[in-house]
Design a protein around this motif. Structure first.
Motif, mmCIF file in Angstrom:
data_model
loop_
_atom_site.group_PDB
_atom_site.id
_atom_site.type_symbol
_atom_site.label_atom_id
_atom_site.label_comp_id
_atom_site.label_asym_id
_atom_site.label_seq_id
_atom_site.Cartn_x
_atom_site.Cartn_y
_atom_site.Cartn_z
ATOM 1 N N THR A 153 32.135 39.597 41.022
ATOM 2 C CA THR A 153 33.329 40.298 41.013
ATOM 3 C C THR A 153 34.370 39.417 42.536
ATOM 4 N N GLY A 154 35.251 39.796 42.368
ATOM 5 C CA GLY A 154 35.514 39.239 43.506
ATOM 6 C C GLY A 154 36.818 38.270 43.673
ATOM 7 N N TYR A 155 37.384 37.558 44.829
ATOM 8 C CA TYR A 155 37.804 36.410 44.835
ATOM 9 C C TYR A 155 36.621 35.411 44.907
ATOM 10 N N GLY A 156 35.394 35.177 45.405
ATOM 11 C CA GLY A 156 34.790 34.242 45.287
ATOM 12 C C GLY A 156 33.765 34.557 44.146
ATOM 13 N N ARG A 157 34.201 34.843 42.748
ATOM 14 C CA ARG A 157 32.824 35.094 42.396
ATOM 15 C C ARG A 157 31.958 34.091 41.403
ATOM 16 N N ARG A 158 33.709 33.256 41.072
ATOM 17 C CA ARG A 158 33.189 32.197 40.477
ATOM 18 C C ARG A 158 31.773 31.383 41.402
#
Lengths: 438, 251
Positions: free
Chosen positions: B61-66
């Protein structure tokens, strides 16, 4: 003058054939040809080609309209029927601005008028349109110079100042039809006031056209207008089928004729074709998206410059926008138009457009659309530069949740200006909203 | 205690968090670092530190999840709700004041997200607000609460815009206001902004706080005061998102 008339007539008559050939030769890769295994959409609508044809023809004939026939620039909610009956070619700056937005021209056009002192908070359509007037930039080749500007305040007050600026620029008369805001039901005095203005409009426009209104032509235009609204309503009602044969994003494009060609045979012919295609898709179980799991309502104008990526991310996750207040607004009011009482019924129809009605009506409208379409969620586009549509959305959202059990998302964007779009944050909200359905 | 079952990664805008949990969702090991732009390297470092058996499923998860190689990626909203519910066992209103945004999630039975709201497109009301201004006042993170506690007469800070608040604070300092009172005022300003996102708290509802800002007792106190409801901090508040991600990978 005679040459212009011949050119205008030739384009209007020969155009469909020419465009039809041209569209087959120069077919751009669209949804259909881009289809792959992971493609989230259903097969593209065949009517899409016809849509491109009639809208291209509308703009193409417009290039030859000034000097040939009287030209009016009108707001989307303007009672256009008296103008059509007088032979006016109607140009819709809002529709044109939407084209500019899809073509991503708005930042450039807006910057041109911001340098003149117009605020970035002003409607994105107004900025785009005034930007076109200032720079001469247009994606449609050329817009005909207006002989008359016509605005009706039933969609917002901005149009009044916007069209005043156009009147100042083009040095042509501005016809204003003032629409008192409708709280509850339209009052008799307001209907009378509106109908009176329509009679005045016929006189003003007749003066410019150089002829008096032919009552028969007016009745026919009014009949066509009503029929067009009902046909568009049938197309939208087809969206209630499961799976929905198209998406709300398709409807945003396919509503162009009911906005810009309302009251014409071309408009109605088009919607007969579209309705039949949608019904055929229903009978064959063909959906607008490949795997429809959840159905949603869209409120407010579309985010024209993000339509494709937004529709893709929703479709990939099995979400289909199956109805929208915006597309439905064009089906609702027009049905009230009645050839038995043209002025009186037009007054009722044009006073009762969605943006001229109070929040309790808008709430009941949204609840009805959700119930009819089986939508369990709603995306409310909080539109930075369309204040009349966006005001009250927080209350509408809250009440949709508590009174109709509809999941909601308030998505901040702008219908025309991509500079108000924040990809990461909007995408994040949308992802969280979709996850909450799982 | 059963063995390692899944990993949760929360690649946030300011900090990177990762946890290793067992089948019951108990945290066996955790990892926390300031966010590194070389996200893939940081993720590899985290996996090493957690000493997870090869093949342990990862949820991100989080903004860098991808950018994390994960079996499941979900937004922080869903993960914080799941993570918080697993620690508290109670539905309620969850406030996560993160580095870049603030989320208010109505958590239902089982940790389901009933509804959520977020701050708009600016850093007002986020962890960054305090971070920027306290850096200006040269107050280290661990000293914040002590400063606020020493305040006798909090100074109102009217700007909630981070940029304007920074200049407002500069002028308050120039006017000779005590730093402690400014710090307390800043907390009240942030709490007021967050409370406006929370809106009305229905009677009987519990309010929880997660995220790094929940480690600041002065902020918890300010928010409790603003909402007129006691705010409880979810245990290990910074790890709640990563925990939710790990639980998602389990299912």
């Amino acid at each position: 003058m005679i040459l212009r008339k011949l050119q205008y007539k030739a384009i209007s008559c020969l155009g469909p054939g020419l465009l039809s050939v041209a569209s087959r030769i120069g077919k751009r890769p669209g949804r259909g040809s881009a289809q792959g295994a992971a493609h989230p959409f259903g097969p593209p609508l065949e009517s899409g080609r016809k849509l491109r044809e009639i809208m291209s023809l509308h703009y193409l004939s417009g290039r030859y309209a000034d000097g040939a026939v009287p030209v009016a620039w009108v707001t989307s909610g303007f009672p256009v029927e008296p103008l059509r009956a007088l032979g006016f070619h109607a140009v819709y700056p809002e529709n044109h601005a939407a084209v500019c937005s899809v073509k991503r021209l708005v930042p450039e056009l807006s910057a041109a008028v911001e340098r003149l002192g117009y605020s970035r908070e002003l409607c994105g359509y107004a900025r785009a349109d005034l930007g076109c007037a200032v720079t001469g930039t247009t994606p449609v080749g050329r817009l005909p110079r207006p002989d008359l500007l016509c605005c009706c305040t039933n969609i917002c007050q901005t149009v009044l100042y916007w069209f005043r600026a156009l009147a100042d620029r083009f040095r042509v008369p501005l016809a204003v039809v003032d629409a008192p805001f409708v709280y509850g039901e339209a009052k008799a005095g307001h209907l009378e006031y509106f109908a009176d203005q329509l009679r005045g409009l016929a006189e003003t426009a007749g003066g410019i056209a150089g002829r008096a209104t032919d009552r028969g032509a007016l009745l026919e235009t009014v009949r066509l207008s009503r029929e067009g609204s009902l046909l568009w309503a049938e197309c939208l009602a087809a969206g209630r089928a499961v799976p929905s044969p198209w998406t709300g994003f398709d409807a945003f494009f396919h509503m162009a004729p009911i906005v810009a060609l309302r009251g014409t045979k071309e408009c109605n012919g088009y919607y007969r074709m579209l309705r039949d295609e949608l019904n055929d898709r229903i009978s064959r179980g063909v959906g607008g998206i490949g795997n429809e799991r959840f159905r949603l309502l869209w409120d407010n104008l579309p985010v024209w410059h993000r339509l494709r990526p937004l529709s893709a991310v929703l479709a990939e996750n099995g979400f289909n926008i199956v109805c929208s207040t915006y597309a439905a607004a064009w089906a609702e009011a027009g049905a009230a138009i009645d050839p038995a009482d043209p002025e009186g019924s037009m007054a009722r129809a044009y006073l009762n457009v969605l943006l001229n009605r109070d929040l309790p009506y808008r709430l009941s409208f949204m609840k009805r659309l959700c119930a009819e379409s089986g939508s369990t969620g709603a995306i409310l586009h909080s539109d930075r530069s369309c204040k009349p549509y966006s005001i009250g959305q927080v209350d509408l959202q809250r009440r949709l949740v508590s009174e109709a059990g509809v999941r909601t998302l308030l998505l901040e964007a702008d219908h025309a200006d991509p500079r108000s779009w924040s990809e990461e944050q909007a995408g994040h909200r949308l992802a969280a909203f979709m996850e909450s359905f799982e | 205690m059963s063995g390692p079952a899944s990993i949760g990664v929360d690649a946030g805008s300011t900090t990177f968090k990762a946890v290793l949990v067992d089948r019951e969702g108990r945290i066996l090991a955790s990892f926390l670092e300031p966010a590194d732009p070389r996200l893939e390297e940081q993720a590899a470092r985290a996996l090493d530190a957690l000493q997870a058996p090869p093949g342990t499923p990862v949820g991100a998860t989080g903004y860098g999840r991808r950018r994390i190689h994960a079996a499941r990626t979900l937004t922080e909203i869903t993960c914080h709700a799941r993570g918080a519910f697993s620690r508290t066992g109670e539905p309620g209103i969850l406030v996560d004041v993160g580095g870049q945004d603030t989320k208010v999630v109505r958590v239902g039975p089982g940790g389901a997200v009933l509804d959520f709201s977020m701050n708009d497109k600016c850093a007002a009301g986020t962890g960054r607000f305090l971070e920027v201004i306290l850096a200006r006042l040269r107050i280290p993170k661990e000293e914040i609460a002590r400063y606020a506690a020493r305040s006798t007469r909090p100074v109102p800070v009217t700007s909630t815009c981070t940029v304007f608040a920074e200049s407002e604070v500069v002028s308050l300092v120039a006017r000779g206001e005590a730093v402690e009172d400014i710090v307390k005022g800043l907390h009240a300003a942030l709490a007021s902004r967050v409370a406006s996102l929370v809106g009305q708290v229905p009677p009987g509802s519990r309010v929880f706080m997660s995220g790094g800002v929940a480690l600041n007792p002065a902020m918890v106190e300010a928010l409790s005061k603003e909402l007129s409801v006691p705010v409880s901090v979810v245990p290990d508040p910074q790890l709640v998102g990563a925990l939710g991600a790990a639980l998602s990978a389990l299912s």
